[in-house]
Design an enzyme around this catalytic site. Structure first.
Site, PDB file in Angstrom:
ATOM      1  N   SER A  90      74.406  57.848  25.811  1.00  0.00           N
ATOM      2  CA  SER A  90      75.143  58.881  25.078  1.00  0.00           C
ATOM      3  C   SER A  90      76.608  58.975  25.477  1.00  0.00           C
ATOM      4  CB  SER A  90      74.477  60.236  25.310  1.00  0.00           C
ATOM      5  OG  SER A  90      74.364  60.459  26.681  1.00  0.00           O
ATOM      6  N   THR A 192      76.574  64.413  26.084  1.00  0.00           N
ATOM      7  CA  THR A 192      77.937  64.261  26.608  1.00  0.00           C
ATOM      8  C   THR A 192      78.060  64.549  28.100  1.00  0.00           C
ATOM      9  OG1 THR A 192      78.743  65.069  24.505  1.00  0.00           O
ATOM     10  CG2 THR A 192      80.250  65.269  26.359  1.00  0.00           C
ATOM     11  N   THR A 210      82.023  61.125  25.369  1.00  0.00           N
ATOM     12  CA  THR A 210      80.728  60.980  24.689  1.00  0.00           C
ATOM     13  C   THR A 210      80.764  59.853  23.669  1.00  0.00           C
ATOM     14  OG1 THR A 210      79.052  62.238  23.470  1.00  0.00           O
ATOM     15  CG2 THR A 210      81.312  62.554  22.788  1.00  0.00           C
ATOM     16  N   ARG A 220      82.355  60.044  11.874  1.00  0.00           N
ATOM     17  CA  ARG A 220      82.069  61.413  12.351  1.00  0.00           C
ATOM     18  C   ARG A 220      82.642  61.605  13.761  1.00  0.00           C
ATOM     19  NH1 ARG A 220      79.465  63.927  16.955  1.00  0.00           N
ATOM     20  NH2 ARG A 220      78.711  65.956  16.288  1.00  0.00           N
ATOM     21  N   ASP A 223      82.817  67.609  18.844  1.00  0.00           N
ATOM     22  CA  ASP A 223      83.662  68.597  19.527  1.00  0.00           C
ATOM     23  C   ASP A 223      84.374  68.037  20.765  1.00  0.00           C
ATOM     24  OD1 ASP A 223      80.989  68.349  20.602  1.00  0.00           O
ATOM     25  OD2 ASP A 223      81.525  69.951  21.993  1.00  0.00           O
ATOM     26  N   THR A 243      78.357  70.755  25.462  1.00  0.00           N
ATOM     27  CA  THR A 243      77.528  69.616  25.077  1.00  0.00           C
ATOM     28  C   THR A 243      76.594  70.081  23.977  1.00  0.00           C
ATOM     29  OG1 THR A 243      75.924  67.993  25.879  1.00  0.00           O
ATOM     30  CG2 THR A 243      75.848  70.154  26.911  1.00  0.00           C
ATOM     31  N   GLY A 244      76.108  69.132  23.204  1.00  0.00           N
ATOM     32  CA  GLY A 244      75.174  69.497  22.141  1.00  0.00           C
ATOM     33  C   GLY A 244      75.755  69.248  20.761  1.00  0.00           C
TER      34      GLY A 244
HETATM   35  C1  SD4 Z   1      79.057  65.653  19.846  1.00  0.00           C
HETATM   36  N1  SD4 Z   1      78.887  67.243  21.605  1.00  0.00           N
HETATM   37  O1  SD4 Z   1      79.592  64.627  19.502  1.00  0.00           O
HETATM   38  C2  SD4 Z   1      78.810  65.862  21.307  1.00  0.00           C
HETATM   39  C3  SD4 Z   1      77.530  65.208  21.624  1.00  0.00           C
HETATM   40  C4  SD4 Z   1      76.864  65.762  22.778  1.00  0.00           C
HETATM   41  O2  SD4 Z   1      75.246  66.048  24.228  1.00  0.00           O
HETATM   42  O3  SD4 Z   1      77.257  66.666  23.409  1.00  0.00           O
HETATM   43  N2  SD4 Z   1      75.800  65.339  23.211  1.00  0.00           N
HETATM   44  O4  SD4 Z   1      78.680  66.519  19.063  1.00  0.00           O
END
Ligand code: SD4
Length: 329
Positions: A90, A192, A210, A220, A223, A243-244
């Site tokens: 990731s 991330t 990330t 795409r 954040d 993260t997320g």
């Molecule tokens: C995203 N926030 O690209 C990042 C991905 C991520 O844990 O955090 N993964 O949306």
């Protein structure tokens, strides 16, 4: 606020972690401990970062700080460990590709003076965080994307590499069979590394990097490279990173919100919680989403909060590097 602090205090008393030391890392028995939130801080050096891979990143970052390095060098060095790990699917090398099979990376960095750099939709470069740092230090800009970011990296001596490992390619080929465009929380497609450090002078910096959402649409951007969304540091107040599901974080300018709440007196823990609440307010169906925030304030206090159970984070302070389970909604 008073109520939140009181609850946190009670939790702290009940959940003080017991664990085993692995090198200088303390891994709590029976899995990560719940963060004893609202704890008293202390001076740097302190490092906090997202997820289990944060343990190794924290080690590298702390090494820099213990050798009298500054917070900026520490955060870059720390997240580079994760970027270079081909097993981590990731971040950086070995990251899951977009739905067309291309690994595209996002990263941002902030120093203690409020200088920022970021790159997005960058391909073929193992260390996007270092390119983000160069954008900050060598250009009059904050953000470079895509081909322009790649050209800038190559012009500055970065090597072009294939980032798609056999393992990630296999996952992508498996995904192609059903080709279902549906993000899933808490697994390696949301993972991330965000890392905030405070040096022994109390100066802070942050980094976030990330490969973004696995099998995302080409182009795409999440954040993580957006200053204020995936990462924000104000050296007078503190820092936060996310993260997320990036879309949810961007819509609420999450990391900036956490820092502004801390500026207004929230503990890092309460600030992270309120930023997650802000996401919940506007959304009825979050079952397929995860968001986790971590924060460190100027007093050395840490906190974290996430939407769904499963998010953990690593804190290196007082000579102990420890993994915690985040409290969740
Ligand atoms: C995203 N926030 O690209 C990042 C991905 C991520 O844990 O955090 N993964 O949306």
């Amino acid at each position: 606020m008073t109520q939140i602090n009181r609850r946190n205090f009670i939790k702290k008393s009940a959940l003080t972690a017991s664990g085993v030391l692995v090198g200088s890392s303390l891994i709590a028995k029976g899995g990560p401990a719940l963060q004893p939130s609202g704890e008293k801080g202390g001076a740097g050096p302190i490092v906090i970062s997202t997820w289990k891979h944060g343990i190794e990143a924290n080690e590298a970052a702390m090494q820099v700080l213990l050798n009298n390095g500054n917070a900026l060098d520490a955060v870059e060095t720390g997240v580079k460990v994760t970027e270079a790990d081909p097993e981590n699917m990731s971040v950086g090398l070995g990251g899951l590709p977009d739905r067309e099979g291309n690994v595209t990376l996002d990263a941002s960095i902030i120093d203690s003076q409020g200088n920022c750099g970021s790159v997005a939709f960058l391909e073929h470069i193992v260390h996007p965080i270092s390119v983000a740092r160069l954008v900050m230090e060598k250009t009059p800009h904050v953000m470079l994307v895509g081909q322009g970011a790649l050209q800038f990296a190559l012009d500055n001596g970065f090597e072009k590499k294939n980032l798609l490992t056999a393992k990630a390619k296999k996952k992508w080929e498996e995904w192609l069979i059903n080709n279902k465009y549906e993000p899933v929380p808490n697994i390696e497609n949301h993972d991330t590394i965000g890392l905030i450090a405070m040096d022994k002078n109390g100066d802070m910096a942050g980094a976030c990097t990330t490969s973004g959402m696995g099998f995302k649409m080409r182009g795409r951007v999440g954040d993580s490279p957006i200053i204020g969304a995936g990462l924000f540091v104000d050296n007078e107040v503190g820092g936060a990173t996310a993260t997320g599901t990036g879309e949810l974080v961007m819509k609420t300018v999450g990391s900036f919100l956490v820092v502004e709440l801390m500026r207004n007196g929230y503990t890092p823990q309460a600030a992270c919680k309120e930023a997650v609440n802000r996401i919940i307010k506007g959304n009825n169906n979050l079952s397929n989403s995860q968001v986790g925030y971590i924060a460190l304030n100027k007093n050395g206090e840490t906190g974290a909060y996430c939407l769904q159970p499963g998010f953990n984070y690593a804190v290196f302070k007082n000579n102990i590097n420890q993994l915690f389970d985040s409290e969740s909604y």
